[in-house]
Design a protein around this motif. Structure first.
Motif, PDB file in Angstrom:
ATOM      1  N   TYR A  45       0.664  -1.250   0.102  1.00 17.63           N
ATOM      2  CA  TYR A  45      -0.059   0.017  -0.089  1.00 17.63           C
ATOM      3  C   TYR A  45       0.921   1.439   0.027  1.00 17.63           C
ATOM      4  O   TYR A  45       0.491   2.310  -0.621  1.00 17.63           O
ATOM      5  CB  TYR A  45      -1.130   0.112   1.112  1.00 17.63           C
ATOM      6  N   PHE A  46       2.039   1.302   0.653  1.00 18.81           N
ATOM      7  CA  PHE A  46       2.727   2.327   0.902  1.00 18.81           C
ATOM      8  C   PHE A  46       3.901   2.420  -0.069  1.00 18.81           C
ATOM      9  O   PHE A  46       4.924   3.048  -0.068  1.00 18.81           O
ATOM     10  CB  PHE A  46       3.344   2.364   2.190  1.00 18.81           C
ATOM     11  N   HIS A  47       3.836   1.633  -1.503  1.00 17.43           N
ATOM     12  CA  HIS A  47       4.710   1.647  -2.249  1.00 17.43           C
ATOM     13  C   HIS A  47       6.227   1.467  -1.852  1.00 17.43           C
ATOM     14  O   HIS A  47       7.133   2.076  -2.392  1.00 17.43           O
ATOM     15  CB  HIS A  47       4.446   3.133  -3.136  1.00 17.43           C
ATOM     16  N   ASP A  48       6.350   0.508  -1.015  1.00 19.04           N
ATOM     17  CA  ASP A  48       7.649   0.046  -0.455  1.00 19.04           C
ATOM     18  C   ASP A  48       8.471   1.056   0.089  1.00 19.04           C
ATOM     19  O   ASP A  48       9.816   1.293  -0.597  1.00 19.04           O
ATOM     20  CB  ASP A  48       8.370  -0.416  -1.817  1.00 19.04           C
ATOM     21  N   LEU A  49       8.112   2.179   0.587  1.00 17.43           N
ATOM     22  CA  LEU A  49       8.769   3.111   1.186  1.00 17.43           C
ATOM     23  C   LEU A  49       9.900   2.554   2.242  1.00 17.43           C
ATOM     24  O   LEU A  49       9.648   1.446   3.023  1.00 17.43           O
ATOM     25  CB  LEU A  49       8.017   4.115   2.238  1.00 17.43           C
ATOM     26  N   GLN A  50      11.218   3.034   2.116  1.00 16.52           N
ATOM     27  CA  GLN A  50      12.350   2.397   2.966  1.00 16.52           C
ATOM     28  C   GLN A  50      12.307   2.614   4.373  1.00 16.52           C
ATOM     29  O   GLN A  50      11.631   3.919   4.644  1.00 16.52           O
ATOM     30  CB  GLN A  50      13.558   2.733   2.341  1.00 16.52           C
ATOM     31  N   VAL A  51      12.227   1.759   5.482  1.00 15.15           N
ATOM     32  CA  VAL A  51      12.166   1.897   6.803  1.00 15.15           C
ATOM     33  C   VAL A  51      13.529   1.318   7.442  1.00 15.15           C
ATOM     34  O   VAL A  51      13.638  -0.086   7.203  1.00 15.15           O
ATOM     35  CB  VAL A  51      10.949   1.483   7.420  1.00 15.15           C
ATOM     36  N   ASN A  52      14.399   2.035   7.763  1.00 16.47           N
ATOM     37  CA  ASN A  52      15.769   1.600   8.378  1.00 16.47           C
ATOM     38  C   ASN A  52      15.589   1.108   9.882  1.00 16.47           C
ATOM     39  O   ASN A  52      16.569   1.652  10.700  1.00 16.47           O
ATOM     40  CB  ASN A  52      16.843   2.301   8.105  1.00 16.47           C
ATOM     41  N   ILE A  53      14.516   0.195  10.416  1.00 20.27           N
ATOM     42  CA  ILE A  53      14.591  -0.081  11.836  1.00 20.27           C
ATOM     43  C   ILE A  53      14.587  -1.514  11.832  1.00 20.27           C
ATOM     44  O   ILE A  53      13.925  -2.457  11.137  1.00 20.27           O
ATOM     45  CB  ILE A  53      13.193   0.259  12.245  1.00 20.27           C
ATOM     46  N   ASP A  54      15.318  -1.957  12.758  1.00 19.81           N
ATOM     47  CA  ASP A  54      15.506  -3.532  13.186  1.00 19.81           C
ATOM     48  C   ASP A  54      14.346  -3.567  14.162  1.00 19.81           C
ATOM     49  O   ASP A  54      14.184  -3.830  15.177  1.00 19.81           O
ATOM     50  CB  ASP A  54      16.661  -3.687  14.047  1.00 19.81           C
ATOM     51  N   THR A  55      13.022  -4.065  13.596  1.00 23.18           N
ATOM     52  CA  THR A  55      11.787  -4.326  13.972  1.00 23.18           C
ATOM     53  C   THR A  55      12.004  -5.389  15.155  1.00 23.18           C
ATOM     54  O   THR A  55      11.298  -5.572  16.222  1.00 23.18           O
ATOM     55  CB  THR A  55      10.770  -4.942  13.023  1.00 23.18           C
ATOM     56  N   LYS A  56      13.046  -6.284  15.189  1.00 23.85           N
ATOM     57  CA  LYS A  56      13.031  -7.524  15.905  1.00 23.85           C
ATOM     58  C   LYS A  56      13.596  -7.007  17.619  1.00 23.85           C
ATOM     59  O   LYS A  56      13.379  -7.413  18.496  1.00 23.85           O
ATOM     60  CB  LYS A  56      14.165  -8.408  15.858  1.00 23.85           C
ATOM     61  N   GLN A  57      13.877  -5.579  17.631  1.00 25.48           N
ATOM     62  CA  GLN A  57      14.332  -5.030  18.895  1.00 25.48           C
ATOM     63  C   GLN A  57      12.933  -4.411  19.417  1.00 25.48           C
ATOM     64  O   GLN A  57      12.950  -4.141  20.704  1.00 25.48           O
ATOM     65  CB  GLN A  57      15.298  -3.630  18.833  1.00 25.48           C
ATOM     66  N   PHE A  58      11.759  -4.466  18.826  1.00 25.39           N
ATOM     67  CA  PHE A  58      10.674  -3.805  19.553  1.00 25.39           C
ATOM     68  C   PHE A  58      10.519  -4.182  20.765  1.00 25.39           C
ATOM     69  O   PHE A  58       9.958  -3.534  21.783  1.00 25.39           O
ATOM     70  CB  PHE A  58       9.429  -3.758  18.287  1.00 25.39           C
ATOM     71  N   THR A  59      10.148  -5.607  20.998  1.00 28.76           N
ATOM     72  CA  THR A  59       9.586  -6.253  22.086  1.00 28.76           C
ATOM     73  C   THR A  59      10.452  -6.020  23.481  1.00 28.76           C
ATOM     74  O   THR A  59      10.046  -5.778  24.476  1.00 28.76           O
ATOM     75  CB  THR A  59       9.258  -7.833  21.937  1.00 28.76           C
ATOM     76  N   LYS A  60      11.826  -6.231  23.083  1.00 29.73           N
ATOM     77  CA  LYS A  60      12.815  -6.169  24.112  1.00 29.73           C
ATOM     78  C   LYS A  60      12.707  -4.397  24.502  1.00 29.73           C
ATOM     79  O   LYS A  60      12.926  -4.385  26.001  1.00 29.73           O
ATOM     80  CB  LYS A  60      13.955  -6.229  23.537  1.00 29.73           C
ATOM     81  N   LEU A  61      12.769  -3.700  23.547  1.00 27.59           N
ATOM     82  CA  LEU A  61      12.791  -2.215  24.087  1.00 27.59           C
ATOM     83  C   LEU A  61      11.553  -1.835  24.743  1.00 27.59           C
ATOM     84  O   LEU A  61      11.576  -1.148  25.577  1.00 27.59           O
ATOM     85  CB  LEU A  61      13.116  -1.385  22.704  1.00 27.59           C
TER      86      LEU A  61
END
Length: 513
Positions: free
Chosen positions: A255-271
């Protein structure tokens, strides 16, 4: 500036700390800041140096010790604030000054007591003061979402001319509707002089529960920086949670036309857990992405689908946000497929026939009606309690009531080898009375030698396990009973001991034959 990339500006340490009741010490802020670096945050707003000596020290220390990202400090549009912020940022690997002034009519009239011309002059003067003293300058028009759009464009144009490379459009009071906010972003993008040279940022509050929707609508309209916090912390109803924006963009990249996101999402729960622990603000179980129930399924229909294919009810994997695994929660809404699968996970898959699983599932549903959540220990206890063995006696019903001076009355009804029988007794409490009533129905010279009760699962509705020893003809027999009612667990333990006596008698008779 990469127009295909969305940048993330985290303000957990500034706006997040403004959550009522939250006060972070400098070492705690450093711990969170280092976690934000691991997450891949582009900018960390470390605090508001002019607010207090403690805030100045925190920003200064973070600027000195935290590397790998841009460190930002907030300042009001006055000389004292700006000088303090610049001083606090001097050791940063990369520094950003975030200066703001209110631009809505209600704020200018009642809070600032300034005219439009005075606000424009102040913006011009402060940008001249700050220019060249930090690596980047971000300008925010506080309450921009309620400001006159043409005046907002005039203010932002003045800031850009003064050296601002990021202009922030905050929905300070969480007032906007998504389409409305997107329209304002487009207008600012089309009518602000020099806007093509800068990044448009948004800072959305969640007063109407629309912070994520408004942030995403702004991105669609051309905003390329989102200001957010971990767990959505912040003033009043909080800010948009970074975890919600990032996972919306990544999950719906189509939907968002492959906008780039430089975030390590695997850190979310821990943080998320770290921030919750250090701030003392609990994450609601149903919080999107990082709540404890975000990947939990109790409905039988959902559980059946999940066991067949996780994509039936999960649009992202728990591993993608650093959660351990999907949690199939067993409760009164759970289905037979989930129960059978859980029996296998507990190691009972070779123990029971289909008929026995159905019987156990029925008993599980009875237990789930009494408990809010059924734990593994509950299920293990249930299974052990109902493993196949010959039962001479089975409990049909029991009732008890307390009398005066500690005495209790109890009556029981049992299935016996001679059919259904009932009797009653009085004792020194409901357990004593109930066991005496069972003894009268059984009609055997059985002597109780030991009795113990303990909770074997967690919570106020924990299962109680009763264990006892009885003596019959010089031999000791053991009984064990499980129930959320300790009287019932005691009665079941006694009946199971009696059944052990009958099983022993039957085996002895078979040996004689």
């Amino acid at each position: 500036m990469d127009q295909n990339r969305v940048y993330f500006f985290d303000t957990t340490l500034r706006d997040g700390e403004q959550t009522p009741g939250v006060a972070l010490r400098t070492p705690e802020k450093i711990e969170i800041a280092k976690g934000l670096v691991r997450l891949g945050i582009d900018v960390i707003e470390a605090g508001f140096p002019a607010a207090s000596p403690g805030d100045f020290e925190a920003v200064q220390t973070i600027a000195r010790e935290v590397k790998g990202t841009t460190i930002c400090a907030l300042a009001r549009c006055n000389e004292k604030d700006v000088i303090k912020a610049i001083d606090a940022l001097k050791d940063a690997e990369r520094s950003r000054l975030h200066v703001f002034i209110a631009i809505s009519e209600i704020h200018m009239q009642y809070k600032l007591k300034m005219t439009r011309e005075q606000v424009l002059d102040k913006v011009k003067a402060i940008l001249e003061l700050a220019k060249g003293k930090v690596d980047e300058i971000e300008f925010s028009g506080e309450d921009a979402s309620r400001a006159d759009l043409d005046f907002a464009c005039q203010v932002y144009g003045t800031a850009i001319a003064g050296g601002a490379t990021i202009i922030n459009v905050p929905d300070t009071v969480g007032y906007m509707m998504p389409q409305e906010f997107a329209s304002k972003i487009r207008y600012i993008k089309e009518h602000t002089p020099g806007v093509e040279k800068v990044i448009i940022s948004v800072h959305c509050h969640d007063d109407l529960g629309l912070a994520n929707a408004n942030s995403l609508a702004a991105i669609e309209a051309g905003a390329r920086q989102v200001e957010c916090t971990i767990n959505g912390l912040g003033e009043r109803a909080g800010n948009v949670g970074i975890e919600e924006v990032v996972m919306s963009l990544k999950t719906r990249h189509d939907y968002f036309h492959d906008l780039q996101v430089n975030i390590d999402t695997k850190q979310f729960t821990k943080l998320s857990k770290l921030v919750s622990r250090l701030t003392g603000v609990a994450v609601p179980p149903n919080k999107a992405i990082v709540g404890s129930n975000a990947f939990a399924h109790e409905s039988g229909i959902h559980q059946h689908g999940m066991l067949s294919n996780p994509e039936t009810y999960e649009i992202m994997t728990p591993e993608s946000v650093g959660a351990e695994k999907t949690n199939i929660v067993l409760g009164k809404h759970s289905g037979r497929h989930a129960f059978e699968d859980h029996l296998k996970n507990l190691g009972f898959h070779q123990t029971f026939t289909e008929e026995k699983i159905n019987d156990l599932f029925a008993k599980f549903k009875d237990l789930a009606d009494k408990k809010k959540q059924v734990y593994d220990d509950d299920i293990i206890a249930l299974v052990v309690e109902h493993m196949d063995h010959k039962k001479a006696f089975e409990l049909v019903s029991q009732h008890y009531q307390l009398g005066e001076k500690g005495y209790a009355y109890a009556d029981v009804r049992l299935n016996t080898p001679d059919g259904e029988r009932a009797d009653a007794a009085v004792g020194d409490g409901p357990v004593d009375a109930s066991l005496k009533a069972v003894e009268r129905v059984v009609g055997m010279p059985i002597s109780l030698k030991d009795y113990q009760i303990r909770a074997i699962t967690a919570g106020k509705d924990a299962l109680g396990e009763a264990t006892l020893k009885v003596e019959y003809n010089g031999r000791i027999f053991h009984g064990r009973g499980i129930s959320t009612d300790i009287v019932k667990s005691s009665v079941n333990a006694y009946i199971n001991a009696v059944n052990s006596i009958f099983l022993a008698m039957e085996l002895e008779q078979q040996e004689e034959e």
